[in-house]
Design a protein around this motif. Structure first.
Motif, PDB file in Angstrom:
ATOM      1  N   ALA A  82      33.300  34.815  49.873  1.00 36.01           N
ATOM      2  CA  ALA A  82      34.475  35.537  50.393  1.00 36.01           C
ATOM      3  C   ALA A  82      35.679  35.314  49.497  1.00 36.01           C
ATOM      4  O   ALA A  82      36.403  36.257  49.158  1.00 36.01           O
ATOM      5  CB  ALA A  82      34.772  35.093  51.823  1.00 36.01           C
ATOM      6  N   TYR A  83      35.892  34.060  49.086  1.00 33.33           N
ATOM      7  CA  TYR A  83      37.027  33.782  48.197  1.00 33.33           C
ATOM      8  C   TYR A  83      36.871  34.537  46.878  1.00 33.33           C
ATOM      9  O   TYR A  83      37.807  35.183  46.411  1.00 33.33           O
ATOM     10  CB  TYR A  83      37.172  32.280  47.928  1.00 33.33           C
TER      11      TYR A  83
ATOM     12  N   ILE B 181      41.384  33.282  53.387  1.00 36.36           N
ATOM     13  CA  ILE B 181      40.275  34.119  53.862  1.00 36.36           C
ATOM     14  C   ILE B 181      38.947  33.387  53.654  1.00 36.36           C
ATOM     15  O   ILE B 181      38.103  33.323  54.558  1.00 36.36           O
ATOM     16  CB  ILE B 181      40.276  35.493  53.158  1.00 36.36           C
ATOM     17  N   GLY B 182      38.741  32.820  52.473  1.00 33.36           N
ATOM     18  CA  GLY B 182      37.504  32.095  52.198  1.00 33.36           C
ATOM     19  C   GLY B 182      37.310  30.925  53.149  1.00 33.36           C
ATOM     20  O   GLY B 182      36.208  30.703  53.667  1.00 33.36           O
TER      21      GLY B 182
ATOM     22  N   LEU C 260      38.803  41.819  44.281  1.00 32.47           N
ATOM     23  CA  LEU C 260      39.820  42.646  44.934  1.00 32.47           C
ATOM     24  C   LEU C 260      41.240  42.322  44.488  1.00 32.47           C
ATOM     25  O   LEU C 260      42.167  43.060  44.803  1.00 32.47           O
ATOM     26  CB  LEU C 260      39.706  42.503  46.461  1.00 32.47           C
TER      27      LEU C 260
ATOM     28  N   ILE D 281      43.218  39.917  45.479  1.00 37.06           N
ATOM     29  CA  ILE D 281      44.103  39.421  46.540  1.00 37.06           C
ATOM     30  C   ILE D 281      44.776  38.145  46.042  1.00 37.06           C
ATOM     31  O   ILE D 281      44.135  37.293  45.416  1.00 37.06           O
ATOM     32  CB  ILE D 281      43.309  39.176  47.842  1.00 37.06           C
TER      33      ILE D 281
ATOM     34  N   TYR E  71      46.210  33.753  49.776  1.00 34.78           N
ATOM     35  CA  TYR E  71      45.580  34.575  50.819  1.00 34.78           C
ATOM     36  C   TYR E  71      44.070  34.582  50.668  1.00 34.78           C
ATOM     37  O   TYR E  71      43.329  34.512  51.648  1.00 34.78           O
ATOM     38  CB  TYR E  71      46.132  36.005  50.794  1.00 34.78           C
ATOM     39  N   ALA E  72      43.603  34.667  49.424  1.00 32.68           N
ATOM     40  CA  ALA E  72      42.162  34.625  49.166  1.00 32.68           C
ATOM     41  C   ALA E  72      41.591  33.269  49.588  1.00 32.68           C
ATOM     42  O   ALA E  72      40.507  33.204  50.186  1.00 32.68           O
ATOM     43  CB  ALA E  72      41.884  34.902  47.687  1.00 32.68           C
TER      44      ALA E  72
ATOM     45  N   VAL F 193      35.141  37.182  46.102  1.00 31.61           N
ATOM     46  CA  VAL F 193      35.294  38.634  46.264  1.00 31.61           C
ATOM     47  C   VAL F 193      36.772  38.981  46.431  1.00 31.61           C
ATOM     48  O   VAL F 193      37.284  39.895  45.778  1.00 31.61           O
ATOM     49  CB  VAL F 193      34.456  39.153  47.456  1.00 31.61           C
ATOM     50  N   CYS F 194      37.461  38.245  47.282  1.00 30.94           N
ATOM     51  CA  CYS F 194      38.878  38.536  47.533  1.00 30.94           C
ATOM     52  C   CYS F 194      39.724  38.361  46.277  1.00 30.94           C
ATOM     53  O   CYS F 194      40.512  39.234  45.922  1.00 30.94           O
ATOM     54  CB  CYS F 194      39.427  37.643  48.647  1.00 30.94           C
ATOM     55  N   PHE F 195      39.560  37.245  45.613  1.00 29.27           N
ATOM     56  CA  PHE F 195      40.400  36.938  44.459  1.00 29.27           C
ATOM     57  C   PHE F 195      39.863  37.571  43.177  1.00 29.27           C
ATOM     58  O   PHE F 195      40.596  38.232  42.448  1.00 29.27           O
ATOM     59  CB  PHE F 195      40.524  35.421  44.284  1.00 29.27           C
TER      60      PHE F 195
END
Length: 176
Positions: A132-133, A150-151, A140, A142, A146-147, A135-137
């Protein structure tokens, strides 16, 4: 085990995964540069030594604290690897290593079957948080904090669901 044994085991657990991560990534080992990590692990171990009368080894408080630590170290390990230029799959693995290997080494030293090799959803939760981290950072874009949040939430939520519902992975049946 005496208090020195607790300090040793506390440090193996607390810095073991990150140590291997840094060795694999060929960077200075974090606690050799910032020795306060050893102090934090040591003080925590001494407190645990004196509090063992009140804290059961399988205590819910320890279980939940461990879930928080697993979530955080999964993401921070992946974050460090990405920051050093590692590709996303490597960063995910480094996140899982950071979160899980210290506990594995601890359990082996104590002659216990590592929790992560039982039916517990632990490595899976760590993996979900690191992915998740990344993918977000990494994909995407992010913003970092915030990443990281989320992670951590993803890893902790997966582990929390497993704890509350007693959900586990199916065990291998072995060879017939």
């Amino acid at each position: 085990m005496d208090w020195v044994g607790f300090v040793f085991i506390g440090n193996v657990t607390g810095i073991g995964g990150g140590t291997l991560r840094d060795v694999i990534l060929d960077v200075p080992v974090f606690w050799l540069v910032d020795w306060y990590y050893v102090v934090i692990c040591s003080v925590s171990a001494v407190i645990t030594y004196f509090a063992t009368q009140q804290i059961s080894r399988k205590s819910n408080a320890l279980l939940w604290a461990d879930a928080v630590g697993m979530a955080l170290f999964s993401v921070l390990g992946a974050e460090k690897a990405l920051r050093l230029g590692a590709e996303i799959p490597v960063a995910v693995i480094m996140g899982v290593f950071s979160a899980c290997l210290g506990g594995i080494v601890r359990d082996v030293i104590l002659n216990d079957v590592p929790v992560v090799f039982q039916k517990e959803i632990y490595i899976t939760a760590s993996l979900c948080g690191a992915i998740a981290y990344c993918v977000c950072f990494g994909l995407l874009g992010i913003i970092g904090i915030y990443a990281i949040g989320i992670g951590c939430v993803v890893a902790f939520t997966v582990r929390a669901i497993a704890i509350v519902t007693k959900l586990s992975m199916p065990a291998h049946k072995g060879l017939v």
